[in-house]
Structure formats: structure tokens, C-alpha cells
Scaffold this motif. Sequence first.
Motif, mmCIF file in Angstrom:
data_model
loop_
_atom_site.group_PDB
_atom_site.id
_atom_site.type_symbol
_atom_site.label_atom_id
_atom_site.label_comp_id
_atom_site.label_asym_id
_atom_site.label_seq_id
_atom_site.Cartn_x
_atom_site.Cartn_y
_atom_site.Cartn_z
ATOM 1 N N VAL A 299 0.852 -1.143 0.041
ATOM 2 C CA VAL A 299 0.029 0.055 -0.244
ATOM 3 C C VAL A 299 0.800 1.202 -0.042
ATOM 4 C CG1 VAL A 299 -1.632 1.217 1.326
ATOM 5 C CG2 VAL A 299 -2.060 -1.078 1.302
ATOM 6 N N ARG A 300 0.503 2.062 -0.903
ATOM 7 C CA ARG A 300 1.333 3.535 -0.905
ATOM 8 C C ARG A 300 0.715 4.436 -0.309
ATOM 9 N NH1 ARG A 300 2.930 3.064 -6.509
ATOM 10 N NH2 ARG A 300 4.678 1.884 -6.525
ATOM 11 N N ILE A 310 -10.183 5.456 -1.599
ATOM 12 C CA ILE A 310 -9.239 4.913 -2.783
ATOM 13 C C ILE A 310 -7.628 4.481 -2.361
ATOM 14 C CG2 ILE A 310 -8.466 5.309 -4.839
ATOM 15 C CD1 ILE A 310 -10.554 7.231 -5.376
ATOM 16 N N ILE A 311 -7.412 3.465 -2.177
ATOM 17 C CA ILE A 311 -5.967 2.769 -1.805
ATOM 18 C C ILE A 311 -5.245 2.741 -3.192
ATOM 19 C CG2 ILE A 311 -4.946 0.987 -0.820
ATOM 20 C CD1 ILE A 311 -7.879 0.630 0.461
ATOM 21 N N ARG A 312 -4.068 3.252 -3.146
ATOM 22 C CA ARG A 312 -3.421 3.349 -4.359
ATOM 23 C C ARG A 312 -2.263 2.352 -3.741
ATOM 24 N NH1 ARG A 312 -5.931 6.483 -8.316
ATOM 25 N NH2 ARG A 312 -6.789 8.344 -7.117
ATOM 26 N N ALA A 313 -1.986 1.263 -4.678
ATOM 27 C CA ALA A 313 -1.085 0.271 -4.160
ATOM 28 C C ALA A 313 -0.204 -0.282 -5.213
ATOM 29 C CB ALA A 313 -1.972 -0.978 -3.598
ATOM 30 N N GLU A 314 0.770 -1.211 -5.021
ATOM 31 C CA GLU A 314 1.654 -1.827 -5.945
ATOM 32 C C GLU A 314 1.404 -3.304 -5.974
ATOM 33 O OE1 GLU A 314 5.614 -0.460 -5.981
ATOM 34 O OE2 GLU A 314 5.979 -2.724 -6.913
ATOM 35 N N ASP A 333 -1.039 -3.414 8.756
ATOM 36 C CA ASP A 333 -0.670 -4.625 8.468
ATOM 37 C C ASP A 333 -1.681 -5.334 7.509
ATOM 38 O OD1 ASP A 333 -2.845 -4.381 9.757
ATOM 39 O OD2 ASP A 333 -2.517 -6.030 11.355
ATOM 40 N N MET A 334 -2.444 -4.505 6.793
ATOM 41 C CA MET A 334 -3.230 -5.059 5.927
ATOM 42 C C MET A 334 -2.673 -5.092 4.434
ATOM 43 S SD MET A 334 -6.897 -3.207 6.405
ATOM 44 C CE MET A 334 -8.067 -4.034 5.753
ATOM 45 N N ASN A 335 -1.824 -6.223 4.088
ATOM 46 C CA ASN A 335 -0.820 -6.254 2.782
ATOM 47 C C ASN A 335 -1.263 -7.306 2.079
ATOM 48 O OD1 ASN A 335 -0.229 -8.319 4.600
ATOM 49 N ND2 ASN A 335 1.827 -7.329 5.024
#
Lengths: 358, 289
Positions: A299-300, A310-314, A333-335
Motif C-alpha cells: 500500500v502506498r 481509494i487505496i493506491r497500491a503496488e 498490516d493489511m497487505n
Amino acid sequence: MAKITLDNLAHSYLPNPASEDDYALKELNHDWDDGAAYALLGSSGCGKSTLLNIISGLLQPSQGRILFDGRDVTHAPTAARNIAQVFQFPVVYDTMTVRDNLAFPLRNRGRDEAYIAERVQEIARMIGMEEMLNKKARGLTADAKQKISLGRGMVRKDVNALLFDEPLTVIDPHMKWELRTQLKKLHHDFGHTMIYVTHDQTEALTFADKVVVMYDGRVVQIGTPEELFERPEHTFVGYFIGSPGMNVIPARIDGNKAYVNGSYVELSQSYRPLSGKVEIGVRPEYARLSQTDGLPVKVRRVEDVGRHKIIRAEFFGNDINIIADEGEQISADMNRVSFDAGHVNVYANDWRVQGEAA
Amino acid sequence: MEKTVNQKAWFLVLPVLLLVAFSAVIPLMTVVNYSVQDTFGNNQFFWAGLDWFREMLSSDRMWNALGRQLAFSGIILAIEVPLGIFVALNMPKSGFWASLCLVLMSLPLLIPWNVVGTIWQIFGRVDIGLLGYTLHAMGISYNYTQDTLAAWITIVTMDVWHWTSLVALLAYAGLKSIPDAYYQAAKIDQASRWKVFRFIELPKMMGVLMIAILLRFMDSFMIYTEPFVVTGGGPGNATTLLSIDLVKMALGQFDLGPAAAFSIMYFLVILLISWVFYTVMTNLDRKGA
Ligand SMILES: Nc1ncnc2c1ncn2[C@@H]1O[C@H](COP(=O)(O)OP(=O)(O)OP(=O)(O)O)[C@@H](O)[C@H]1O
Ligand SMILES: [Mg+2]
């Protein structure tokens, strides 16, 4: 009012088009149903105005036919087609008053003055310009001019179709909403076939029964707003509709599993081996962040946009977006991310592939 | 921002000021000087007040010349403006033919006045001129040295030939600036060709047409060389326009006083008509807004 059929239609602005790239409008077959409201959606330069101009007869297609209720009008002049069109840039007759501008299309068709006066009054009310009827059109603001253009498009009741080419671009948001409501009402009352060009997906989705999405001179999907959302036929539709757009991730498909970097995502259908560029597409609405389920994700950033987050992630080197409910707590810790298998679409060379029941 | 005050800037204007003084103001002042004095030769002048002005105003000679001049300017404007617009409307919009048209039409504008005069003087001669000879052979009586009407037709045709291009080029520039969307909208609204001209093309050309009319008016009102070379002001005084008359008076008869008074009034008339025209046109424009 008429059903408009496009038969094998294509257009190039070049005199001798050689390859497909030379065509501003690629081969197209489509029926515009009588009385339906369509939104024509697409990015700049994809051929929307070209298509409208061909339908209204301002442009002769380099190939194919246009039929109104089965009657071939491909070579008929604009006047014979009886179509109203509102252009992208406001066009007003400067030396005329607002009233004469609105009356112009009716006068040219020899309607009697009593009818014209009544009709002009009605339209002036719709566009909110009753006070200005006696003003000269020159020197009005850009949005007033745009409203006059719009009014001139709506003044005739007996048209075969109404074509709007981004008619509300220069109008302020409040008035925009108001005019859009008026247009919907007009459609409801008279049942004209309407085609409404826009860049703006909200405008398209609220206005139309059916949305036509164009990309690079091609119609890539025609459907209800729901269909466009659930099953984008082309990755462009996925990107373009929705905010943020669909996540598109390169993958390798094997039966009912999509492999991304060695890990796999479950699919609800099974696919034959695919060649070319293979990707899966999943909307941020159907992705879920959690501590335990699914594949690892980094998560970025989390953006709170009011209605949701809105979750921006890689995700294995790809940027993805995930939408979470407003009330949901996002902890460090939500990954892991999991996708709703029923809403993962598979694309080969940008086009959606239909699977078989697994 | 505070503006710096620096009176030295005036020095920068000085060269232009000097130039204008030598080329315009001083000559004009000598004319004013002549117009209020009389002489019996020997370079001895004495004060005459406004006598010359009074004399000129009561002489038929100047009024007749003015009448002919107004008629000439009126006629050529009435022909060149509509004709120029018509040509511009029918010119190709782009491509090779458009460029060719532009070049061909600019040609007459590049020819010096006295050459234009000579061309037409020869062209119209009954003995050797193509035009004069042909007309004569066809049995049409045409002789610009003897017939007033023929003389007028010749100088008017010559001016139209020389200057219609200017109006056409300006009108063409105005037409080219009209976006396509206007023509498209007119088609959708089913406007006739005439209405397209009346409500789209003409209003958009108004600005350049005004310039064209002003230019052509001032230029034709001061015309000298061309008609002088062709007709020399004749037959009789039939084509003696204002400037031809002025030169006859000043240099032919050496009546410096009356000629000077004449010039000043001539100058004022041009100024006045141009000003009235400009004011009326810009007011019309503003009333539209
Ligand atoms: N008159 C023309 N001559 C040559 N090419 C043109 C002409 N008009 C449009 N094109 C080209 O055709 C393509 C499609 O243009 P069109 O105007 O139909 O796009 P559009 O979808 O309406 O775009 P926008 O949203 O910017 O209005 C573009 O690549 C454009 O450059
Ligand atoms: Mg467009």
C-alpha cells in the motif's frame, strides 16, 4: 424521427487512404434505434465529430451507406435529411437578435410567424434567455452564445434526429445540470433519436439509455451504463469508465487460473490458451484489502474522497487501485488483496475474451 | 507599479518629428502661406487675407471639378466593392489554384501608375490599340479623345482593372477567417446561399471592407497620374478631376494663391469625408453590440 442505420461505414480525410491508420473512422455497422438517447463517449480525436458530420450529411463518407428507416440517404444533402445538430463551438448569427437566431431554422423552412413566435418563446424559457430575446447576439458571453446554439438545435420539432457535439462544454456547472435536465425532458416529451457527444462520463451515464464508446476511430462498445461497468469489452472502456478506472494487470491464463508472477488469481470461468498480450481486468470496486486473504500488495497511499476510500497500491510491479468503504479501517498490516472472481475479466490484445463455464 | 518619469524620452521621438516636419508640416505651411498672399511677380508678396478662399468658393471651376471627382470616386467604389466581394466569394479556398489566383490578382497592384496609364492609353487608341481598334472595327464609335462618355468609361475601367484586386484580396482575407462551423450550422439551419452571405459572410467581412472602402476612397479622390496620362483631363474639361485641375492651376497658370487655397480645401474635404465615413461605420458597429 427515424432509425438510422450505418452500413459498412468508414471515413478517411485523405484522398487515397492506404492503411487502416489513415481512417479517422474505421469500418462500422450499427443501428441507432428510433427514439433512443445515445451518448457518444471517447477521448479527443477519436472520431466523434466525424461520425456526427457523416450522419448529418456535412461530410460524405469514403465508404459505406447511411439509411434512415431503410431509405438510402448517403448522398442526400443536409437539408434533405432534416437533422438538427449543435456544434462543439458556439455558432450564432452576430447581426441578428437572440429572437431571430432562434427563429432562423423555422423561417428558412417557411413556418408561419405565429407558430415561430410561440416556439421561440418556449425555447427561450428552456434555455433561460427570455429576458434577452431582443438583444443582438454579438457581444453576448460565450455561454449565452452556446445556449443560443443549443436553442437553435431544439427549436424544430419534426427532426429525424438531434445531434449534440459537446454542447455544454463552456457552460457553468449549475446551468449545465439544468440544461441536461431540459434535454432529457425534451427527449421524453418528443422521443427524438438523440446522439450526445461528450468527454464526460458522468454526463454520458446520466443522459443516455445507451452509451457508445469510441476509441481511435472505432466503436469499441455499445451498451447500457451497467454493461460498460461490469463487462468492458475493451481495456479502453475499462480505463475510461469508472473513477478510478479498471485495474489492468498482465497475466498468463491457464484454464480457470490467471498467473501473475507465479501466484495465481481464481477466475469464475475457464479459458482456452490465449496468445498475444494477455491481461486481466478488475475494477477497484471488486478488489478487497485484508490481512489474510489473497496475494501480497504494497500500500502506498490512502485517499479519502468522501463516499469511499481509494487505496493506491503496488501489485507485483503494477499500479492498482482498490476501493474500500468509507467506514472501513485501513491498518498498516493489511497487505493482501483479493479479487471477486465473478468480476475478473480476461483480455487478449485489449479485447475481452469470453470464457466457458469452469 | 510606479512609472518612472524621464523627459529624455522625447529625444527618441525627435528624428521622426524632424522628418515629418520636413516632409509634411513645412510644405503644408508654405501652402498656407501662399494661400493668404498675392503677388504681381518679382517675388513680391502682399497680404490677401481669405480672398483666395472666397474667390475659389465662388468659382464654378472648382465646384465642377469637385462634382466630377465625387462622381468618379462614387462610380469606382460602386463597381469595385461589389465586384471585389464577388471575386473573393468565387476564389478557390485552398490549394494550388488559390495561390495562382492570389499571384495573378496581385499583378495589377504592382504596376506603377504612369505605366497603367500608358497601357490603357495605347490599348484604347483607335489606330493601334487592341481595344480601340477592335471596337472601331465592330462599328462601335469609341474615341476617348473626343467623346466624353468614352473617356469616362476608359478611366473608370482602368481604375477598376487596377484596384479591384485590392478589394478582392482584403475581402478574401476576411472570408478565410470564418470558421467552418458557421457554414455547417447554416447548412443544418437550411439557410439559402443569399442568407449565408447576408448573415455570415458579410458581417465577418465588414471590418476589412471598411478598410478597403476607406483606402479606395482616399486613393481615388487624389488620383492624378492615370487619367492624366490617358486623357490629360479632356476632352475639354470632361475628365479634369480635382488634382488635375489643381496642377493645371498651380503649374500651368502659375496661380499660386488660388491653387494654394484650393489645396487646403481639397485636403480638408478628404479629411472630412474620411472622418464622417469612419465615424458612421464604427458607430453602426457599436450599435450592433
Ligand atoms: N477536416 C479535417 N481534415 C483532416 N483531418 C481531420 C479533419 N477533421 C478531423 N480530422 C482528424 O480526424 C480525427 C477525428 O477527428 P474528430 O474531430 O472526429 O475527433 P473528435 O472525437 O470529435 O475529437 P474532439 O473530442 O477533440 O472533438 C482526428 O485525428 C482529426 O485530426
Ligand atoms: Mg469533436
